[in-house]
Scaffold this active site. Structure first.
Site, PDB file in Angstrom:
ATOM      1  N   LYS A 222       0.947  -1.082  -0.116  1.00  0.00           N
ATOM      2  CA  LYS A 222       0.163  -0.097  -0.021  1.00  0.00           C
ATOM      3  C   LYS A 222       0.863   1.180  -0.002  1.00  0.00           C
ATOM      4  CE  LYS A 222      -3.421   2.616   2.840  1.00  0.00           C
ATOM      5  NZ  LYS A 222      -4.193   2.418   3.919  1.00  0.00           N
ATOM      6  N   ASP A 227      -2.562  10.082   3.842  1.00  0.00           N
ATOM      7  CA  ASP A 227      -4.209   9.712   3.742  1.00  0.00           C
ATOM      8  C   ASP A 227      -4.847  10.689   4.628  1.00  0.00           C
ATOM      9  OD1 ASP A 227      -6.665   8.459   4.086  1.00  0.00           O
ATOM     10  OD2 ASP A 227      -5.934   6.771   5.214  1.00  0.00           O
ATOM     11  N   LYS A 234     -10.316  12.804   8.186  1.00  0.00           N
ATOM     12  CA  LYS A 234      -9.920  12.275   9.543  1.00  0.00           C
ATOM     13  C   LYS A 234      -9.949  13.581  10.361  1.00  0.00           C
ATOM     14  CE  LYS A 234      -6.783   8.642   8.001  1.00  0.00           C
ATOM     15  NZ  LYS A 234      -7.550   7.425   8.623  1.00  0.00           N
ATOM     16  N   ASP A 245       1.449   5.988   5.717  1.00  0.00           N
ATOM     17  CA  ASP A 245       0.327   5.336   4.793  1.00  0.00           C
ATOM     18  C   ASP A 245       1.069   4.589   3.815  1.00  0.00           C
ATOM     19  OD1 ASP A 245      -1.880   4.026   5.539  1.00  0.00           O
ATOM     20  OD2 ASP A 245      -2.990   5.528   4.313  1.00  0.00           O
ATOM     21  N   ASP A 304     -12.323   7.035   3.471  1.00  0.00           N
ATOM     22  CA  ASP A 304     -11.182   6.764   4.077  1.00  0.00           C
ATOM     23  C   ASP A 304     -10.669   5.285   4.245  1.00  0.00           C
ATOM     24  OD1 ASP A 304      -9.053   7.484   5.804  1.00  0.00           O
ATOM     25  OD2 ASP A 304     -10.491   7.675   7.627  1.00  0.00           O
ATOM     26  N   GLU A 306      -9.583   3.677   1.901  1.00  0.00           N
ATOM     27  CA  GLU A 306      -9.017   3.775   0.456  1.00  0.00           C
ATOM     28  C   GLU A 306      -7.812   2.675   0.293  1.00  0.00           C
ATOM     29  OE1 GLU A 306      -7.762   5.328   3.044  1.00  0.00           O
ATOM     30  OE2 GLU A 306      -5.731   5.077   2.859  1.00  0.00           O
ATOM     31  N   ARG A 308      -7.960  -0.381   0.739  1.00  0.00           N
ATOM     32  CA  ARG A 308      -8.209  -1.728   0.203  1.00  0.00           C
ATOM     33  C   ARG A 308      -8.916  -1.692  -1.034  1.00  0.00           C
ATOM     34  NH1 ARG A 308     -12.882  -2.236   4.872  1.00  0.00           N
ATOM     35  NH2 ARG A 308     -11.064  -0.817   5.778  1.00  0.00           N
TER      36      ARG A 308
HETATM   37  N1  BES Z   1      -4.477   4.464   6.735  1.00  0.00           N
HETATM   38  C1  BES Z   1      -5.457   4.289   7.522  1.00  0.00           C
HETATM   39  C2  BES Z   1      -5.341   3.315   8.709  1.00  0.00           C
HETATM   40  C3  BES Z   1      -4.241   3.514   9.832  1.00  0.00           C
HETATM   41  C4  BES Z   1      -4.779   4.106  10.862  1.00  0.00           C
HETATM   42  C5  BES Z   1      -2.870   3.426   9.453  1.00  0.00           C
HETATM   43  C6  BES Z   1      -3.659   4.100  11.871  1.00  0.00           C
HETATM   44  C7  BES Z   1      -1.934   3.763  10.388  1.00  0.00           C
HETATM   45  C8  BES Z   1      -2.585   4.277  11.650  1.00  0.00           C
HETATM   46  C9  BES Z   1      -6.705   3.720   6.704  1.00  0.00           C
HETATM   47  O1  BES Z   1      -6.952   4.173   5.380  1.00  0.00           O
HETATM   48  C10 BES Z   1      -7.889   3.899   7.213  1.00  0.00           C
HETATM   49  O2  BES Z   1      -8.258   5.353   7.552  1.00  0.00           O
HETATM   50  N2  BES Z   1      -8.692   3.196   7.934  1.00  0.00           N
HETATM   51  C11 BES Z   1     -10.135   3.301   8.491  1.00  0.00           C
HETATM   52  C12 BES Z   1     -11.013   2.447   7.657  1.00  0.00           C
HETATM   53  C13 BES Z   1     -12.544   2.794   8.326  1.00  0.00           C
HETATM   54  C14 BES Z   1     -12.965   4.218   7.478  1.00  0.00           C
HETATM   55  C15 BES Z   1     -13.127   1.741   7.709  1.00  0.00           C
HETATM   56  C16 BES Z   1      -9.729   3.064   9.856  1.00  0.00           C
HETATM   57  O3  BES Z   1      -9.298   2.220  10.273  1.00  0.00           O
HETATM   58  O4  BES Z   1     -10.189   3.915  10.814  1.00  0.00           O
HETATM   59 ZN    ZN Z   2      -4.954   4.772   4.792  1.00  0.00          ZN
HETATM   60 MN    MN Z   3      -7.967   5.934   5.390  1.00  0.00          MN
END
Ligand code: BES
Ligand code: ZN
Ligand code: MN
Length: 457
Positions: A222, A227, A234, A245, A304, A306, A308
């Site tokens: 990834k 992000d 966020k 990220d 968010d 993104e 996957r």
């Molecule tokens: N890049 C984030 C996940 C992340 C969180 C990485 C903390 C490192 C530290 C990912 O893209 C994300 O935002 N995931 C969301 C998914 C949700 C919206 C279904 C999450 O984990 O909150």
């Molecule tokens: Zn992300």
């Molecule tokens: Mn995200």
């Protein structure tokens, strides 16, 4: 600047002597009877691990450096006797990575330090040292990429850095621009990639060290260079570390570079979808239904989620265009995994028990921790959509599992592993002696070991 050198000991004069002691309290340090001798404890013989050796070596080297030492000789024998080449590799990693400083716009003047390794008789020391050093260079490269600030680390910049290092290492490099990826039908990748003025890139690095015609193992990383969350934006705190990220992409680069440098006889292809997740006047929205390279439609539950999306298309690309026989994806994918496992272990999902067993063995040699998540069929219900083949969110429950299962749908029958390093790619503390605060390089050593083991199949 390299501030540490590791060489085999050949009676060179050294100021200090370092010894790793069995049966002395793990990670304890004390002065020896002779002047300028440091004894570092490894604990009980039966509980010595790669991680412990790495930490003990790092702690001893750091101590001698802080006392102004410029050289030392270290007896590698206990580590080599117990762990073989993995023990030597751990010593080299500990010594070299504890002196890692991120590329910085502040000068960090530091005295150079030389460590001589004695007691490597059980091994071809020179070759083992060279292999360990290549892995360390891979980990450092990974840390450098992840630590890089996001105004510099755009998809294009990531492509340039990966391509530059890849070409030097003798890899075949291909960077697909936004026109080429659009032509391939990578709609899920573009839903995210088109949100930014910095255009997306699909970075492909091919290492052909194995038998001609043998299907490569694909490492899919990834590469979200920042992000923001997109329209599902966020919070300030949630966004703070989001330059990290692209840590999965960086790990994949570090691993394939180390494989190439060490001429490991395997075929591996790194596939890196590199994008920024930002907000533009026409970027994607929750509720959108988008397509994908595999032809599956996806309802956007959150902009968010993104990672996957871009991984789905990158996995499809790896299978269809690179003819990968096996796929490993690695990603800072979910906050859920960080909440569940903290910085202690990364999460894994697998669709193949034998492949997972190989990962476990590789992780053991690498001294990294991975924990397998369940994939009960009920979890698939959570990413069903009333309007599309899949939805990219699960309404807040089982977040790490459903993120993995989303990608599994694109791996199909191809043996596949998913490594979620969201909690482990970055550390705010320097609690581990070989890991200054910042990017950790998590995953590089395990991916390297996993690929290396293919050579023995
Ligand atoms: N890049 C984030 C996940 C992340 C969180 C990485 C903390 C490192 C530290 C990912 O893209 C994300 O935002 N995931 C969301 C998914 C949700 C919206 C279904 C999450 O984990 O909150
Ligand atoms: Zn992300
Ligand atoms: Mn995200």
């Amino acid at each position: 600047m390299e501030t540490i050198m590791v060489e085999l000991y050949r009676q060179q004069a050294a100021q200090w002597r370092l010894e790793l002691r069995l049966e002395e309290e793990a990670l304890s340090l004390r002065a020896g009877d002779e002047a300028k001798t440091v004894l570092a404890g490894l604990g009980k013989r039966e509980s010595v691990t790669v991680e412990l050796v790495r930490r003990a070596a790092a702690k001893a080297v750091k101590t001698v450096c802080s006392l102004g030492g410029e050289s030392a000789v270290l007896d590698a024998a206990p580590a080599v006797e117990l762990l073989g080449e993995a023990g030597l590799s751990a010593l080299v990693q500990g010594a070299e990575l504890c002196r890692y400083h991120q590329e910085s716009w502040k000068a960090v003047p530091e005295k150079p330090f030389t460590l001589y390794l004695a007691g490597t008789e059980g091994l071809d020391g020179e070759a083992a040292l060279a292999r360990a050093e290549a892995l360390v260079r891979g980990i450092r490269f990974t840390r450098d990429l992840v630590n890089c600030p996001p105004n510099r680390m755009t998809p294009e910049h990531l492509a340039r850095r990966a391509a530059g290092a890849g070409e030097k290492a003798g890899l075949e490099v291909q960077v697909l621009d936004e026109k080429e990826t659009r032509e391939l039908g990578m709609a899920a990748f573009h839903a995210v990639g088109d949100s930014s003025a910095n255009p997306p890139r699909l970075i492909v690095l091919r290492y052909k060290g194995g038998r001609q015609g043998e299907a490569p193992l694909a490492l899919v990383g990834k590469g979200v260079t920042f992000d923001s969350g997109g329209y599902c934006i966020k919070t300030t705190a949630g966004m703070r570390d989001m330059k990290t990220d692209m840590a999965g992409a960086a790990s994949v680069c570090g691993a394939i570079l180390a494989l190439a440098e060490n001429k490991v006889p395997v075929n591996v292809v790194a596939v890196i979808p590199a994008v920024e997740n930002r907000i533009s006047p026409d970027s994607f929205l929750p509720g959108d239904v988008i397509g994908s390279m595999a032809g599956k439609s996806i309802e956007i539950g959150s902009t968010d989620a993104e990672g996957r999306l871009i991984l789905a298309d990158a996995v499809t690309y790896a299978i269809e265009k690179e003819h990968a026989g096996r796929v490993v994806d690695i990603a800072t994918l979910t906050g859920a995994i960080a909440r569940m496992l903290g910085g202690v272990a990364a999460g894994v999902m697998a669709n193949d028990d034998a492949f997972f067993a190989k990962l476990q063995a590789a992780a053991e040699r690498a001294g990294e921790r991975f924990w397998r998540m369940p994939d009960y069929p009920e979890y698939n219900k959570l990413i069903e959509s009333p309007v599309a083949d899949l939805r990219n969110t699960s309404n807040g429950v089982a977040g790490a599992i459903t993120a993995g299962l989303f990608i599994a749908a694109f791996a199909g029958d191809t043996p596949w592993l998913h490594l979620d390093i969201a909690g482990t790619a970055w550390s705010n503390s320097s609690e581990k002696e070989y890991q200054p605060a910042g990017a950790t390089g998590m995953g590089v050593a395990t991916l390297y070991e996993l690929c290396r083991a293919m050579a023995d199949e």
